[in-house]
Design a protein around this motif. Structure first.
Motif, PDB file in Angstrom:
ATOM      1  N   GLN A 183       0.804  -1.221   0.000  1.00 38.50           N
ATOM      2  CA  GLN A 183       0.000   0.000   0.000  1.00 38.50           C
ATOM      3  C   GLN A 183       0.838   1.271   0.000  1.00 38.50           C
ATOM      4  O   GLN A 183       0.294   2.382  -0.118  1.00 38.50           O
ATOM      5  CB  GLN A 183      -0.958   0.011   1.199  1.00 38.50           C
ATOM      6  N   ALA A 184       2.157   1.155   0.166  1.00 38.22           N
ATOM      7  CA  ALA A 184       3.027   2.337   0.172  1.00 38.22           C
ATOM      8  C   ALA A 184       2.962   3.049  -1.173  1.00 38.22           C
ATOM      9  O   ALA A 184       2.905   2.422  -2.233  1.00 38.22           O
ATOM     10  CB  ALA A 184       4.461   1.939   0.483  1.00 38.22           C
ATOM     11  N   ASP A 185       3.002   4.382  -1.123  1.00 38.19           N
ATOM     12  CA  ASP A 185       2.952   5.176  -2.353  1.00 38.19           C
ATOM     13  C   ASP A 185       4.220   5.022  -3.183  1.00 38.19           C
ATOM     14  O   ASP A 185       4.188   5.179  -4.406  1.00 38.19           O
ATOM     15  CB  ASP A 185       2.780   6.664  -2.015  1.00 38.19           C
ATOM     16  N   ALA A 186       5.351   4.775  -2.521  1.00 36.00           N
ATOM     17  CA  ALA A 186       6.636   4.705  -3.224  1.00 36.00           C
ATOM     18  C   ALA A 186       7.605   3.867  -2.407  1.00 36.00           C
ATOM     19  O   ALA A 186       7.416   3.652  -1.202  1.00 36.00           O
ATOM     20  CB  ALA A 186       7.209   6.102  -3.443  1.00 36.00           C
ATOM     21  N   VAL A 187       8.653   3.414  -3.074  1.00 40.27           N
ATOM     22  CA  VAL A 187       9.763   2.715  -2.414  1.00 40.27           C
ATOM     23  C   VAL A 187      10.981   3.628  -2.472  1.00 40.27           C
ATOM     24  O   VAL A 187      11.279   4.215  -3.516  1.00 40.27           O
ATOM     25  CB  VAL A 187      10.060   1.368  -3.094  1.00 40.27           C
ATOM     26  N   LEU A 188      11.688   3.749  -1.357  1.00 41.00           N
ATOM     27  CA  LEU A 188      12.888   4.586  -1.274  1.00 41.00           C
ATOM     28  C   LEU A 188      14.115   3.710  -1.063  1.00 41.00           C
ATOM     29  O   LEU A 188      14.117   2.853  -0.158  1.00 41.00           O
ATOM     30  CB  LEU A 188      12.773   5.577  -0.105  1.00 41.00           C
ATOM     31  N   LEU A 189      15.132   3.921  -1.890  1.00 40.12           N
ATOM     32  CA  LEU A 189      16.429   3.245  -1.750  1.00 40.12           C
ATOM     33  C   LEU A 189      17.450   4.333  -1.446  1.00 40.12           C
ATOM     34  O   LEU A 189      17.918   5.030  -2.343  1.00 40.12           O
ATOM     35  CB  LEU A 189      16.790   2.505  -3.044  1.00 40.12           C
ATOM     36  N   PRO A 190      17.824   4.529  -0.164  1.00 38.28           N
ATOM     37  CA  PRO A 190      18.503   5.766   0.226  1.00 38.28           C
ATOM     38  C   PRO A 190      20.016   5.846   0.087  1.00 38.28           C
ATOM     39  O   PRO A 190      20.578   6.897   0.396  1.00 38.28           O
ATOM     40  CB  PRO A 190      18.112   5.889   1.712  1.00 38.28           C
ATOM     41  N   ASP A 191      20.693   4.825  -0.378  1.00 31.76           N
ATOM     42  CA  ASP A 191      22.159   4.849  -0.353  1.00 31.76           C
ATOM     43  C   ASP A 191      22.736   5.322  -1.682  1.00 31.76           C
ATOM     44  O   ASP A 191      22.493   4.708  -2.727  1.00 31.76           O
ATOM     45  CB  ASP A 191      22.688   3.452  -0.027  1.00 31.76           C
ATOM     46  N   THR A 192      23.540   6.411  -1.672  1.00 30.29           N
ATOM     47  CA  THR A 192      24.187   6.882  -2.907  1.00 30.29           C
ATOM     48  C   THR A 192      25.293   5.942  -3.372  1.00 30.29           C
ATOM     49  O   THR A 192      25.821   6.104  -4.476  1.00 30.29           O
ATOM     50  CB  THR A 192      24.769   8.303  -2.759  1.00 30.29           C
ATOM     51  N   ALA A 193      25.649   4.950  -2.559  1.00 26.73           N
ATOM     52  CA  ALA A 193      26.631   3.953  -2.976  1.00 26.73           C
ATOM     53  C   ALA A 193      26.019   2.882  -3.869  1.00 26.73           C
ATOM     54  O   ALA A 193      26.736   2.038  -4.411  1.00 26.73           O
ATOM     55  CB  ALA A 193      27.270   3.293  -1.750  1.00 26.73           C
ATOM     56  N   LEU A 194      24.694   2.926  -4.034  1.00 26.91           N
ATOM     57  CA  LEU A 194      23.977   1.919  -4.808  1.00 26.91           C
ATOM     58  C   LEU A 194      23.820   2.384  -6.255  1.00 26.91           C
ATOM     59  O   LEU A 194      23.291   3.464  -6.515  1.00 26.91           O
ATOM     60  CB  LEU A 194      22.601   1.700  -4.169  1.00 26.91           C
ATOM     61  N   HIS A 195      24.286   1.574  -7.199  1.00 26.60           N
ATOM     62  CA  HIS A 195      24.091   1.891  -8.616  1.00 26.60           C
ATOM     63  C   HIS A 195      22.612   1.707  -8.978  1.00 26.60           C
ATOM     64  O   HIS A 195      22.058   0.618  -8.824  1.00 26.60           O
ATOM     65  CB  HIS A 195      24.919   0.959  -9.503  1.00 26.60           C
ATOM     66  N   THR A 196      21.978   2.778  -9.471  1.00 27.25           N
ATOM     67  CA  THR A 196      20.565   2.678  -9.840  1.00 27.25           C
ATOM     68  C   THR A 196      20.204   3.406 -11.128  1.00 27.25           C
ATOM     69  O   THR A 196      19.129   3.157 -11.685  1.00 27.25           O
ATOM     70  CB  THR A 196      19.666   3.250  -8.719  1.00 27.25           C
ATOM     71  N   VAL A 197      21.031   4.313 -11.614  1.00 23.14           N
ATOM     72  CA  VAL A 197      20.630   5.172 -12.726  1.00 23.14           C
ATOM     73  C   VAL A 197      20.207   4.368 -13.955  1.00 23.14           C
ATOM     74  O   VAL A 197      19.222   4.713 -14.625  1.00 23.14           O
ATOM     75  CB  VAL A 197      21.749   6.172 -13.073  1.00 23.14           C
ATOM     76  N   GLU A 198      20.892   3.286 -14.255  1.00 23.34           N
ATOM     77  CA  GLU A 198      20.546   2.507 -15.444  1.00 23.34           C
ATOM     78  C   GLU A 198      19.285   1.670 -15.254  1.00 23.34           C
ATOM     79  O   GLU A 198      18.764   1.102 -16.215  1.00 23.34           O
ATOM     80  CB  GLU A 198      21.712   1.604 -15.842  1.00 23.34           C
ATOM     81  N   ALA A 199      18.773   1.609 -14.018  1.00 28.25           N
ATOM     82  CA  ALA A 199      17.615   0.752 -13.734  1.00 28.25           C
ATOM     83  C   ALA A 199      16.372   1.530 -13.325  1.00 28.25           C
ATOM     84  O   ALA A 199      15.377   0.928 -12.920  1.00 28.25           O
ATOM     85  CB  ALA A 199      17.976  -0.244 -12.626  1.00 28.25           C
TER      86      ALA A 199
END
Length: 242
Positions: A183-199
């Protein structure tokens, strides 16, 4: 065309920024400098050290010297900002703004502003941090009227290790976090050490809701503060204006 200075601690997922820069449609730039990280650890004492005013002021001086005039500057570290608490993080950003002479913010505030932009009031948090550090992020969010329905802490100590996680692992982690609180409006992945831009688009598509990631919101916040908040395909729901 805007220039957003990025202050990034250590070495882990800094290559997300040049990847994102290639997707910007107006020639905006994201010059990055690595700020001092004496100890790579998701631990309170180490995080307070990497987010010190002297460290950030030196980073601001260097990025301006290397890239030319800036339109805004971002402390691209979530844990190294929220660990100071809501008031301390606000002072940190204000001090950085005075040092840089341009609008400034940090990733922690970028998450808050991104949630407000999207009308997000309830979130599920997928943190790579130990549980005590993840708890400090939850406190920061709730202080800003964002309700955290669930938090998953992976208990990874170093940013360097987080930076090695492959895209499919990130997708699976986000999906598991979402399933704990559908039911959450969004998921937050807070670590800038995590590669996410391509995904980013893949994350939103798989979960069927916005997934806000640390490097994504940092870039968005910097461009917004620079007056370059326009539609940008390929960077997730947050960057779509329509």
């Amino acid at each position: 065309m805007s220039t957003v200075g990025i202050l990034y601690p250590g070495y882990s997922a800094e290559d997300d920024y040049p990847r994102a820069e290639k997707l910007l449609t107006d020639g905006s730039r994201l010059p990055l400098v690595h700020t001092e990280m004496k100890v790579d650890a998701h631990r309170e004492d180490a995080l307070l050290d990497i987010g010190g005013d002297d460290v950030l002021a030196e980073g601001a001086r260097r990025v301006a010297a290397e890239s030319g005039p800036l339109d805004s500057i971002i402390w691209a570290c979530t844990s190294g900002s929220f660990i100071f608490g809501p008031e301390g993080a606000a002072r940190q950003a204000a001090t950085l703004e005075r040092a840089a002479g341009v609008p400034a913010s940090s990733t922690s505030f970028a998450f808050v502003d991104a949630c407000r932009r999207l009308g997000v009031s309830t979130v599920a948090v997928g943190a790579t941090y130990p549980s005590d550090v993840a708890g400090a992020f939850v406190h920061f969010l709730t202080h800003h009227d964002i309700s955290v329905l669930t938090v998953s802490a992976r208990d990874i100590i170093t940013a360097a290790e987080v930076g090695t996680l492959p895209p499919e692992t990130v997708l699976e982690f986000a999906e598991a976090v979402s399933s704990d609180a559908p039911q959450a409006d969004a998921v937050l992945l807070p670590d800038t050490a995590l590669h996410t831009v391509e995904a980013l688009d893949a994350l939103d598509a798989r979960l069927g809701k916005p997934v806000l990631t640390a490097n994504q919101v940092s870039i968005w916040q910097g461009l917004r503060l620079a007056g370059a908040d326009i539609d940008r395909p390929g960077l997730g729901t947050l960057f779509r204006k329509g």
